[in-house]
Write an enzyme that holds these catalytic residues in place. Structure first.
Site, PDB file in Angstrom:
ATOM      1  CB  SER A 196      52.424  58.553  55.164  1.00  0.00           C
ATOM      2  OG  SER A 196      52.384  57.162  54.951  1.00  0.00           O
ATOM      3  CG  LEU A 197      55.206  63.632  59.625  1.00  0.00           C
ATOM      4  CD1 LEU A 197      53.872  63.892  60.297  1.00  0.00           C
ATOM      5  CD2 LEU A 197      56.314  63.594  60.680  1.00  0.00           C
ATOM      6  N   GLY A 216      45.928  51.969  47.873  1.00  0.00           N
ATOM      7  CA  GLY A 216      44.798  52.328  48.731  1.00  0.00           C
ATOM      8  C   GLY A 216      45.198  52.821  50.104  1.00  0.00           C
ATOM      9  CD  GLU A 217      44.878  55.652  54.605  1.00  0.00           C
ATOM     10  OE1 GLU A 217      46.000  55.940  54.144  1.00  0.00           O
ATOM     11  OE2 GLU A 217      44.712  55.273  55.782  1.00  0.00           O
ATOM     12  CB  SER A 264      51.272  52.233  56.101  1.00  0.00           C
ATOM     13  OG  SER A 264      51.730  53.538  55.817  1.00  0.00           O
ATOM     14  CG  ASN A 273      60.718  54.597  45.179  1.00  0.00           C
ATOM     15  OD1 ASN A 273      61.925  54.401  45.066  1.00  0.00           O
ATOM     16  ND2 ASN A 273      60.025  54.193  46.235  1.00  0.00           N
ATOM     17  CB  CYS A 309      49.428  61.429  48.345  1.00  0.00           C
ATOM     18  SG  CYS A 309      48.717  61.038  49.957  1.00  0.00           S
ATOM     19  CD  GLU A 312      50.558  47.149  40.152  1.00  0.00           C
ATOM     20  OE1 GLU A 312      51.041  47.004  39.018  1.00  0.00           O
ATOM     21  OE2 GLU A 312      50.733  48.178  40.813  1.00  0.00           O
TER      22      GLU A 312
HETATM   23  N1  SAH Z   1      47.936  54.979  52.037  1.00  0.00           N
HETATM   24  C1  SAH Z   1      48.865  54.485  52.992  1.00  0.00           C
HETATM   25  C2  SAH Z   1      49.653  53.270  52.535  1.00  0.00           C
HETATM   26  C3  SAH Z   1      50.209  53.259  51.135  1.00  0.00           C
HETATM   27  S1  SAH Z   1      51.648  54.163  50.747  1.00  0.00           S
HETATM   28  C4  SAH Z   1      49.812  55.570  53.427  1.00  0.00           C
HETATM   29  O1  SAH Z   1      49.809  56.636  52.829  1.00  0.00           O
HETATM   30  O2  SAH Z   1      50.516  55.384  54.405  1.00  0.00           O
HETATM   31  C5  SAH Z   1      52.988  53.522  51.636  1.00  0.00           C
HETATM   32  C6  SAH Z   1      54.113  54.545  51.808  1.00  0.00           C
HETATM   33  O3  SAH Z   1      54.688  54.907  50.534  1.00  0.00           O
HETATM   34  C7  SAH Z   1      53.628  55.849  52.429  1.00  0.00           C
HETATM   35  O4  SAH Z   1      54.482  56.193  53.486  1.00  0.00           O
HETATM   36  C8  SAH Z   1      53.769  56.877  51.309  1.00  0.00           C
HETATM   37  O5  SAH Z   1      54.043  58.158  51.811  1.00  0.00           O
HETATM   38  C9  SAH Z   1      54.918  56.298  50.509  1.00  0.00           C
HETATM   39  N2  SAH Z   1      54.960  56.742  49.113  1.00  0.00           N
HETATM   40  C10 SAH Z   1      53.935  57.103  48.305  1.00  0.00           C
HETATM   41  N3  SAH Z   1      54.393  57.476  47.090  1.00  0.00           N
HETATM   42  C11 SAH Z   1      55.737  57.340  47.129  1.00  0.00           C
HETATM   43  C12 SAH Z   1      56.768  57.508  46.173  1.00  0.00           C
HETATM   44  N4  SAH Z   1      56.505  57.925  44.938  1.00  0.00           N
HETATM   45  N5  SAH Z   1      58.045  57.251  46.553  1.00  0.00           N
HETATM   46  C13 SAH Z   1      58.320  56.806  47.793  1.00  0.00           C
HETATM   47  N6  SAH Z   1      57.392  56.600  48.723  1.00  0.00           N
HETATM   48  C14 SAH Z   1      56.113  56.853  48.407  1.00  0.00           C
END
Ligand code: SAH
Length: 344
Positions: free
Chosen positions: A215-216, A160-161, A192, A291, A117, A93
């Protein structure tokens, strides 16, 4: 045999490709310009190429392989979610997010994700495979053509990462940035990572200029490990050292993303620990209200988030709240799962 996808090839690769066909090298530059600058999606449009060459290319090559399965528009925000099918039937997507004079596309870098995650929908798919450079860049070209727009910003925050598909992502970013091609500026491209530390060092050493976000999601090591297993491989200290190295070496600011979960990481103690952690670093802080993906987590109330922001004050770093758009069509951060829901 499958047609060779030219989308994803660099200028040099296209020049070599032209030569392999017995053509002059400059034909490669013409192809580059057609594919990336003029956003052509068929060889018949490429009118400065001789007809026999165009016919040969039509037979043996392709410009992009993505097939649109579904496009969903959020009436609420103007966000569009594109569901694409790849050559091997996998789904990915991309999300288009208009915002005043910004037109951002959030693109995917992998089918599924291996990092698992706890709060992210993509994790539930497990890891299937990396996207190749063409599949990444083609998301940009496809959406621009489909909507008849020029994008201004690209974020590698889809499925993806990115730093687990490092080479293809960097290669794709170069093509998206190339001034003779798509031409989106380095500071308008964000990569990211969930914290793949070894590639934060690599990125810093290679001197790339795209913005970097990490992403912390928690200031505490044990808590971060419990929701982001990647933190077991590289702990907080290692992550922060890598971030410090990057900001010093690149002289660039980094963005920390912090998803806010109700009752988990939104307390006054968290705010103060977060403040302590990020203050010494050259960084911005981006708060993302969670979300909904799973019942296990909840978004804090507006009041609690407001309080959290206040508790961060005064912070030696700019703070913003990213209200993800498109949650009415499951297109917001963390909601991308490549699902095809047949309507009717
Ligand atoms: N894998 C990468 C990029 C994809 S996620 C990463 O982790 O940075 C992009 C952002 O969305 C990240 O900061 C992640 O922590 C956040 N994210 C993931 N799931 C989420 C959710 N359910 N609600 C809000 N943010 C979310």
């Amino acid at each position: 045999m499958e047609n060779l996808n030219l989308t994803g090839m660099s200028l040099h690769e296209l020049e070599r490709f032209a030569e392999s066909l017995g053509e002059k090298k400059f034909r490669g530059r013409q192809l580059f310009s057609w594919i990336y600058e003029k956003r052509a999606n068929s060889f018949s449009e490429m009118t400065n190429l001789a007809k026999p060459l165009r016919e040969k290319l039509e037979r043996d090559a392709a410009v992009g392989h993505l097939e649109l399965v579904e496009k969903t528009e959020s009436k609420q925000s103007g966000t569009h979610k594109f569901l694409f099918k790849l050559k091997d039937e996998h789904l990915v997507e991309s999300v288009y997010i208009p915002d005043e004079d910004r037109r951002t596309l959030c693109i995917s870098s992998q089918v599924g994700c291996a990092l698992n995650c706890a709060f992210c929908a993509t994790a539930k798919l497990k890891f299937k495979r990396n996207l190749d450079t063409g599949e990444i860049v083609d998301q940009v070209l496809f959406v621009e053509r489909d909507l008849g727009i020029e994008l201004t910003n690209i974020v590698f925050m889809g499925m993806g990462e990115p730093f687990m598909n490092y080479e293809n992502v960097i290669h794709a970013a170069h093509l998206i940035n190339h001034p003779d091609g798509i031409g989106i500026g380095t500071r308008h491209i964000v990569i990211s990572t969930a914290g793949v530390v070894k590639n934060i060092y690599r990125y810093a050493d290679e001197g790339h200029k795209y913005r970097l976000a990490v992403s912390l999601n928690s200031p505490y090591d044990d808590e971060r490990q419990s929701i982001m297993p990647v933190a077991k491989k590289w702990n907080m200290e290692e992550l922060i050292n890598a971030v410090r190295y990057y900001t010093k070496r690149s002289k660039q600011m980094l963005t920390f993303e912090y998803v806010l979960f109700d009752g988990l990481n939104d307390s006054a103690e968290h705010a103060s620990a977060l403040k302590k952690l990020v203050s010494p670093l050259n960084c911005k802080l981006n708060l993302i209200p969670y979300n909904s993906v799973l019942d296990q987590f909840k978004r804090p109330s507006a009041k609690r988030m407001e309080l959290f922001m206040q508790q961060l004050h005064p912070l030696n770093a700019p703070v913003s709240v990213r209200w993800s758009k498109g949650d009415d069509i499951s297109a917001a951060c963390g909601q991308l799962a490549g699902k095809y829901k047949k309507s009717g």
